[in-house]
Design a protein around this motif. Structure first.
Motif, PDB file in Angstrom:
ATOM      1  N   PRO A  42       0.808  -1.216   0.000  1.00 24.95           N
ATOM      2  CA  PRO A  42       0.000   0.000   0.000  1.00 24.95           C
ATOM      3  C   PRO A  42       0.842   1.268   0.000  1.00 24.95           C
ATOM      4  CG  PRO A  42      -0.927  -1.596   1.514  1.00 24.95           C
ATOM      5  CD  PRO A  42       0.392  -2.149   1.030  1.00 24.95           C
ATOM      6  N   LEU A  43       2.014   1.244   0.674  1.00 21.61           N
ATOM      7  CA  LEU A  43       2.863   2.428   0.715  1.00 21.61           C
ATOM      8  C   LEU A  43       3.359   2.782  -0.677  1.00 21.61           C
ATOM      9  CD1 LEU A  43       4.262   4.600   2.380  1.00 21.61           C
ATOM     10  CD2 LEU A  43       6.154   3.018   2.714  1.00 21.61           C
ATOM     11  N   SER A  44       3.781   1.767  -1.443  1.00 16.56           N
ATOM     12  CA  SER A  44       4.283   2.083  -2.777  1.00 16.56           C
ATOM     13  C   SER A  44       3.160   2.578  -3.682  1.00 16.56           C
ATOM     14  CB  SER A  44       4.995   0.884  -3.402  1.00 16.56           C
ATOM     15  OG  SER A  44       4.105  -0.177  -3.596  1.00 16.56           O
ATOM     16  N   LEU A  45       1.923   2.134  -3.478  1.00 19.95           N
ATOM     17  CA  LEU A  45       0.799   2.662  -4.242  1.00 19.95           C
ATOM     18  C   LEU A  45       0.575   4.129  -3.898  1.00 19.95           C
ATOM     19  CD1 LEU A  45      -1.911  -0.149  -4.208  1.00 19.95           C
ATOM     20  CD2 LEU A  45      -0.557   0.647  -6.144  1.00 19.95           C
ATOM     21  N   ALA A  46       0.650   4.465  -2.630  1.00 16.79           N
ATOM     22  CA  ALA A  46       0.432   5.842  -2.202  1.00 16.79           C
ATOM     23  C   ALA A  46       1.500   6.774  -2.767  1.00 16.79           C
ATOM     24  CB  ALA A  46       0.410   5.927  -0.671  1.00 16.79           C
ATOM     25  N   GLU A  47       2.691   6.257  -3.000  1.00 13.03           N
ATOM     26  CA  GLU A  47       3.786   7.067  -3.525  1.00 13.03           C
ATOM     27  C   GLU A  47       3.803   7.132  -5.047  1.00 13.03           C
ATOM     28  OE1 GLU A  47       6.893   6.142   0.137  1.00 13.03           O
ATOM     29  OE2 GLU A  47       7.151   5.136  -1.786  1.00 13.03           O
ATOM     30  N   ALA A  48       3.055   6.254  -5.705  1.00 15.08           N
ATOM     31  CA  ALA A  48       3.059   6.194  -7.167  1.00 15.08           C
ATOM     32  C   ALA A  48       2.328   7.390  -7.762  1.00 15.08           C
ATOM     33  CB  ALA A  48       2.399   4.894  -7.636  1.00 15.08           C
ATOM     34  N   SER A  49       2.774   7.806  -8.932  1.00 16.12           N
ATOM     35  CA  SER A  49       2.082   8.894  -9.639  1.00 16.12           C
ATOM     36  C   SER A  49       0.780   8.336 -10.222  1.00 16.12           C
ATOM     37  CB  SER A  49       2.961   9.431 -10.767  1.00 16.12           C
ATOM     38  OG  SER A  49       3.053   8.472 -11.811  1.00 16.12           O
ATOM     39  N   ASP A  50      -0.089   9.228 -10.640  1.00 14.88           N
ATOM     40  CA  ASP A  50      -1.346   8.801 -11.263  1.00 14.88           C
ATOM     41  C   ASP A  50      -1.087   7.960 -12.506  1.00 14.88           C
ATOM     42  OD1 ASP A  50      -2.759  10.195  -9.324  1.00 14.88           O
ATOM     43  OD2 ASP A  50      -3.226  11.891 -10.629  1.00 14.88           O
ATOM     44  N   SER A  51      -0.113   8.362 -13.321  1.00 14.86           N
ATOM     45  CA  SER A  51       0.218   7.601 -14.533  1.00 14.86           C
ATOM     46  C   SER A  51       0.729   6.211 -14.186  1.00 14.86           C
ATOM     47  CB  SER A  51       1.281   8.334 -15.358  1.00 14.86           C
ATOM     48  OG  SER A  51       0.824   9.595 -15.736  1.00 14.86           O
ATOM     49  N   LEU A  84      -0.007   4.529 -11.483  1.00 15.15           N
ATOM     50  CA  LEU A  84      -1.146   3.754 -10.994  1.00 15.15           C
ATOM     51  C   LEU A  84      -1.976   3.212 -12.151  1.00 15.15           C
ATOM     52  CD1 LEU A  84      -2.341   5.910  -7.968  1.00 15.15           C
ATOM     53  CD2 LEU A  84      -1.288   3.636  -7.880  1.00 15.15           C
ATOM     54  N   LEU A  85      -2.200   4.033 -13.145  1.00 16.20           N
ATOM     55  CA  LEU A  85      -2.987   3.591 -14.296  1.00 16.20           C
ATOM     56  C   LEU A  85      -2.257   2.476 -15.037  1.00 16.20           C
ATOM     57  CD1 LEU A  85      -5.766   4.393 -15.243  1.00 16.20           C
ATOM     58  CD2 LEU A  85      -4.718   5.985 -16.837  1.00 16.20           C
ATOM     59  N   ALA A  86      -0.944   2.620 -15.204  1.00 14.51           N
ATOM     60  CA  ALA A  86      -0.150   1.581 -15.864  1.00 14.51           C
ATOM     61  C   ALA A  86      -0.171   0.282 -15.045  1.00 14.51           C
ATOM     62  CB  ALA A  86       1.284   2.060 -16.067  1.00 14.51           C
ATOM     63  N   ARG A  87      -0.080   0.403 -13.737  1.00 14.47           N
ATOM     64  CA  ARG A  87      -0.135  -0.792 -12.884  1.00 14.47           C
ATOM     65  C   ARG A  87      -1.500  -1.461 -12.985  1.00 14.47           C
ATOM     66  NH1 ARG A  87       2.862   0.718  -7.155  1.00 14.47           N
ATOM     67  NH2 ARG A  87       4.898   1.161  -8.064  1.00 14.47           N
ATOM     68  N   HIS A  88      -2.556  -0.681 -13.046  1.00 15.07           N
ATOM     69  CA  HIS A  88      -3.906  -1.228 -13.197  1.00 15.07           C
ATOM     70  C   HIS A  88      -4.004  -2.012 -14.508  1.00 15.07           C
ATOM     71  CE1 HIS A  88      -8.207  -1.624 -13.647  1.00 15.07           C
ATOM     72  NE2 HIS A  88      -8.172  -0.865 -14.731  1.00 15.07           N
ATOM     73  N   VAL A  89      -3.520  -1.430 -15.592  1.00 17.84           N
ATOM     74  CA  VAL A  89      -3.560  -2.099 -16.895  1.00 17.84           C
ATOM     75  C   VAL A  89      -2.732  -3.388 -16.864  1.00 17.84           C
ATOM     76  CG1 VAL A  89      -2.879  -1.860 -19.334  1.00 17.84           C
ATOM     77  CG2 VAL A  89      -4.057   0.016 -18.172  1.00 17.84           C
ATOM     78  N   ALA A  90      -1.631  -3.364 -16.097  1.00 14.47           N
ATOM     79  CA  ALA A  90      -0.767  -4.548 -15.989  1.00 14.47           C
ATOM     80  C   ALA A  90      -1.339  -5.616 -15.066  1.00 14.47           C
ATOM     81  CB  ALA A  90       0.618  -4.127 -15.504  1.00 14.47           C
ATOM     82  N   ALA A 143     -13.658   4.492 -16.816  1.00 15.41           N
ATOM     83  CA  ALA A 143     -12.209   4.689 -16.699  1.00 15.41           C
ATOM     84  C   ALA A 143     -11.517   3.369 -16.358  1.00 15.41           C
ATOM     85  CB  ALA A 143     -11.902   5.746 -15.633  1.00 15.41           C
ATOM     86  N   PHE A 144     -12.107   2.589 -15.467  1.00 15.87           N
ATOM     87  CA  PHE A 144     -11.554   1.293 -15.086  1.00 15.87           C
ATOM     88  C   PHE A 144     -11.427   0.399 -16.315  1.00 15.87           C
ATOM     89  CE2 PHE A 144     -11.964  -3.092 -13.639  1.00 15.87           C
ATOM     90  CZ  PHE A 144     -11.105  -3.136 -12.542  1.00 15.87           C
ATOM     91  N   ARG A 145     -12.492   0.356 -17.115  1.00 11.32           N
ATOM     92  CA  ARG A 145     -12.519  -0.522 -18.288  1.00 11.32           C
ATOM     93  C   ARG A 145     -11.655  -0.010 -19.434  1.00 11.32           C
ATOM     94  NH1 ARG A 145     -19.026  -1.541 -18.156  1.00 11.32           N
ATOM     95  NH2 ARG A 145     -18.991  -3.101 -16.496  1.00 11.32           N
ATOM     96  N   ARG A 146     -11.570   1.330 -19.577  1.00  7.96           N
ATOM     97  CA  ARG A 146     -10.867   1.918 -20.720  1.00  7.96           C
ATOM     98  C   ARG A 146      -9.460   2.380 -20.381  1.00  7.96           C
ATOM     99  NH1 ARG A 146     -15.017   6.335 -22.254  1.00  7.96           N
ATOM    100  NH2 ARG A 146     -13.040   7.384 -22.575  1.00  7.96           N
ATOM    101  N   ALA A 147      -8.933   1.980 -19.258  1.00 12.01           N
ATOM    102  CA  ALA A 147      -7.613   2.445 -18.830  1.00 12.01           C
ATOM    103  C   ALA A 147      -6.537   2.133 -19.871  1.00 12.01           C
ATOM    104  CB  ALA A 147      -7.246   1.829 -17.488  1.00 12.01           C
ATOM    105  N   GLY A 148      -6.674   1.030 -20.576  1.00 11.90           N
ATOM    106  CA  GLY A 148      -5.691   0.670 -21.600  1.00 11.90           C
ATOM    107  C   GLY A 148      -5.668   1.635 -22.769  1.00 11.90           C
ATOM    108  N   SER A 149      -6.733   2.415 -22.938  1.00 11.02           N
ATOM    109  CA  SER A 149      -6.785   3.371 -24.050  1.00 11.02           C
ATOM    110  C   SER A 149      -6.160   4.720 -23.684  1.00 11.02           C
ATOM    111  CB  SER A 149      -8.235   3.579 -24.510  1.00 11.02           C
ATOM    112  OG  SER A 149      -8.967   4.293 -23.529  1.00 11.02           O
TER     113      SER A 149
END
Length: 192
Positions: free
Chosen positions: A6-15, A17-23, A65-71
């Motif tokens: 959770p700490l590394s998520l809190a420190e991650a940038s928005d971009s 986080l989105l890349a991690r979600h897609v991954a 946004a959740f579904r289209r994050a890859g776009s």
């Protein structure tokens, strides 16, 4: 990529986080939602003017946004991308819903001398509700949420000049309506 704490998520940038979600990171989008849900709710509420519609629009928008994050191409900030999705969800909801009753009319004689801060806020909300959707969305973003004109143009998918003219027309309409509520006489013929 190892396990994400959770700490590394809190420190991650928005971009990030989105890349991690897609991954496939199951927690990254939740952190993005936590960071931005309040601001997106405020935009939706001011755009829709109705808490139920706003809640539905925020839900629709974040699901989209959740579904289209890859776009997401990364040519704008993640917050700009989220704003665009939420505002579009609001406008979609507003197009589908027709009011069941007209807006209540103000009795100026009763309200002229009894304005508290709550009544003034309600006057502004009522005046804002009378604006066309495009003007209201532009004013909500630029004037109420301090989004730069260029970013508001990206969010709404229009030219910067369109945002500027929508804001100018919306401000003029708000000033006229609020002046009338305060009991100031109308000046000149109305051209709109």
């Amino acid at each position: 990529m190892g396990p994400v704490t959770p700490l590394s998520l809190a420190e991650a940038s928005d971009s990030e986080l989105l890349a991690r979600h897609v991954a496939g990171d199951d927690h990254a989008f939740g952190e993005l939602f936590r960071r931005h849900k309040d601001r997106m709710w405020a935009v939706a509420l001011r755009t829709c003017r109705d808490p139920e519609l706003a809640a539905d629009a925020v839900q629709d928008g974040f699901i989209s946004a959740f579904r289209r994050a890859g776009s997401f191409r990364g040519d704008a900030a993640v917050t700009t991308w989220l704003h665009r999705i939420i505002v579009n969800a609001c406008l979609d909801r507003l197009r589908r819903v027709r009011p069941t009753s007209p807006l209540p009319e103000y009795d100026l004689a009763d309200h002229r001398d009894h304005h508290s801060s709550t009544e003034v806020r309600l006057d502004v909300e009522e005046a804002l509700a009378r604006l066309p959707d495009g003007q209201r969305a532009a004013l909500v973003l630029v004037d109420m949420h301090a989004v730069p004109v260029a970013e508001a143009a990206q969010i709404l998918g229009v030219a910067e000049g369109t945002i500027k003219s929508r804001c100018a027309r919306g401000r003029a309409a708000l000033a006229e309506h609020l002046g009338l509520l305060a009991g100031e006489p109308e000046t000149g013929p109305r051209t709109s």
